[in-house]
Design an enzyme around this catalytic site. Structure first.
Site, PDB file in Angstrom:
ATOM      1  N   ARG A  99       0.820  -1.220   0.000  1.00 54.73           N
ATOM      2  CA  ARG A  99       0.000   0.000   0.000  1.00 54.73           C
ATOM      3  C   ARG A  99       0.850   1.265   0.000  1.00 54.73           C
ATOM      4  NH1 ARG A  99      -4.129  -1.735   4.705  1.00 54.73           N
ATOM      5  NH2 ARG A  99      -5.180  -3.451   3.655  1.00 54.73           N
ATOM      6  N   ARG A 140      -7.215  11.331  -5.403  1.00 56.22           N
ATOM      7  CA  ARG A 140      -8.438  10.589  -5.068  1.00 56.22           C
ATOM      8  C   ARG A 140      -9.643  11.506  -5.099  1.00 56.22           C
ATOM      9  NH1 ARG A 140     -12.681   9.503  -3.541  1.00 56.22           N
ATOM     10  NH2 ARG A 140     -13.430   7.898  -2.102  1.00 56.22           N
TER      11      ARG A 140
END
Length: 356
Positions: free
Chosen positions: A27, A40
Site C-alpha cells: 500500500r 483521489r
C-alpha cells in the site's frame, strides 16, 4: 524487457547477490500521502481512481518521488476480477468493499464468466503499460492479484467479514461448489497475472489475505492448492528474463514449509512470524519478504530505525531478503516515518551483503 537501472529487488527475489537489502511497502501508494488524497478527490471515487489508467499511474509513481523505494507496485484493487465477473463492486465510506450481487447458490457460481483481462480488465493493462513507460527502467514494477480463496471470501460474504460464516458454510456444506468457484478464480487470476506480465509487470505477487482464517487441512485444500495451480500456469520467462513470483499469506506462518513447495520464488511474511525462524525453516529454497509490524511506523524515527536494524539482524547475512511491512501501511502514518524506515534499510543493510 527494458534493462533496469536498479534491479536489486529482482535479484533479491531470485536470491542473487546484491549490495544491500531492497525495500518497498505494501500500500505504498495510498492515503498516508497528501498528494494521493488530492488525486483521489479529483477522481471522485476510489473505483474511478482504479479504472483511470492515467490517475492510477500517477498515484503509483507518487511514493517513488518521495522515497527511495526499490520497486513500484501497480495501483489497483484485489477485487477487480470479481467486479469483472459481474458482481457489482462498490465501496461504502467507512465500511470497505461490497458487492451488489454476492454469490449465494451453486447456480450463481455456475454462471460466473472467466473475464478476458484485455477486455473487461483492459484499464488495468493500460495502467501497467503506462506505468512501465513512465518508470523508464528506474525500478521494477510489481503486478498483483488476490488469491482465489481471498477473492471468494468477499464474493460469498458480499464484502468484508469477521466470522467468514457464509464462505466457510459453503465450503463445509457444499465443497464441490466451493471448488468450482475456486477453480474459476484460479483460471481468472492466472490469466490476469499473465496479462499483467505481458503488459510489462516485472514481478507478480499473490495476496492471500484471508488464508489464515482456515484450519491446516482447509488451508491446504481450499487456498494453497489453488495458489500452486496459479503458479503452474504463469508465464514467468519474458525475453529470456525471469519474472519473480511472491506468495503472501497473512496469518499463515505456521505453514511455511507447505507454502515453500507451492513453487513461488519468495514468501511474504506477516509481522507475527519471526524472520530468523522462517529463514531457518525454508533454508535457501525461497526468498523472504517482510516483515515489520505496520503499527511500528507510528513510533518516532529513532525507534523505527532500531526496529529495522533488528529485522535485518534476524535475517542475517546474504541475499534473499526484501524488506517490507508485515501488511499494508495504515492511512494516518506520518510520511516522514516511512522515510525513516526506507533510509534505515539502505543505511544498515549493506553490512549484511558481501561487496558485489
Amino acid at each position: 524487457m527494458t534493462s533496469l537501472k536498479n534491479d536489486t529487488f529482482i535479484k533479491a527475489l531470485l536470491k542473487q547477490p546484491v549490495a544491500y537489502t531492497p525495500v518497498w511497502m505494501m500500500r505504498q501508494a495510498g492515503r498516508y500521502l497528501p498528494e494521493y488524497r488530492q488525486v483521489r478527490e479529483q477522481a471522485g471515487s476510489f473505483l474511478n481512481l482504479c479504472t483511470n489508467p492515467e490517475l492510477a499511474c500517477e498515484v503509483t509513481l507518487q511514493p517513488l518521488r518521495r522515497f527511495d523505494f526499490d520497486a513500484a507496485i501497480l495501483f489497483s484493487d484485489i477485487l477487480t476480477i470479481p467486479d469483472a465477473m459481474g458482481l457489482g463492486l462498490y465501496f461504502t465510506e467507512g465500511e470497505g468493499p461490497k458487492f451488489h450481487h454476492p454469490l449465494r447458490t451453486a447456480a450463481d457460481v455456475e454462471k460466473l464468466p472467466i473475464p478476458d483481462p484485455e477486455l473487461e480488465l483492459s484499464y488495468v493493462m493500460d495502467a501497467v503499460r503506462l506505468i512501465r513507460k513512465n518508470l523508464a527502467g528506474s525500478v521494477p514494477l510489481i503486478g498483483f492479484s488476490g488469491s482465489p480463496w481471498t477473492l471468494a471470501t468477499y464474493m460469498v460474504e458480499g464484502g468484508s467479514s469477521k466470522s467468514f460464516h457464509r464462505v466457510k458454510g459453503l465450503m463445509y456444506e457444499q465443497p464441490k461448489v466451493m471448488h468450482a468457484l475456486l477453480d474459476k478464480l484460479a483460471q481468472s487470476v492466472a490469466s490476469y497475472l499473465n496479462a499483467q506480465i505481458a503488459a510489462g509487470a516485472q514481478a507478480v505477487m499473490l495476496f492471500d489475505t484471508w488464508g489464515g482464517v482456515l484450519s491446516t487441512e482447509d488451508y491446504a485444500e481450499f487456498s494453497l492448492y489453488y495458489a500452486k495451480q496459479i503458479r503452474s500456469l504463469l508465464n514467468t520467462n519474458v525475453d529470456g528474463q525471469q519474472i519473480p513470483t511472491i506468495l503472501f499469506s497473512k496469518g499463515c506462518g505456521q505453514w511455511l514449509e507447505a507454502m515453500t513447495d507451492a513453487g513461488y520464488d519468495a514468501l511474504g511474511l506477516d509481522w507475527q512470524t519471526d524472520i530468523a525462524n522462517a529463514r531457518a525453516r525454508v533454508g535457501h529454497q525461497v526468498a523472504l519478504q517482510g516483515n515489520m509490524d505496520p503499527i511500528a511506523l507510528y513510533a518516532q524515527p529513532d525507534i523505527i530505525t532500531e526496529k529495522v536494524k533488528t529485522i535485518l539482524h534476524k535475517y542475517g547475512q546474504g541475499s534473499g531478503h526484501v524488506f517490507n511491512l508485515g501488511h499494508g501501511i495504515l492511512p494516518d502514518i506520518n510520511p516522514e516515518h516511512v522515510k525513516a524506515m526506507v533510509d534505515a534499510v539502505h543505511q544498515y543493510s549493506p553490512a549484511y551483503h558481501a561487496q558485489v
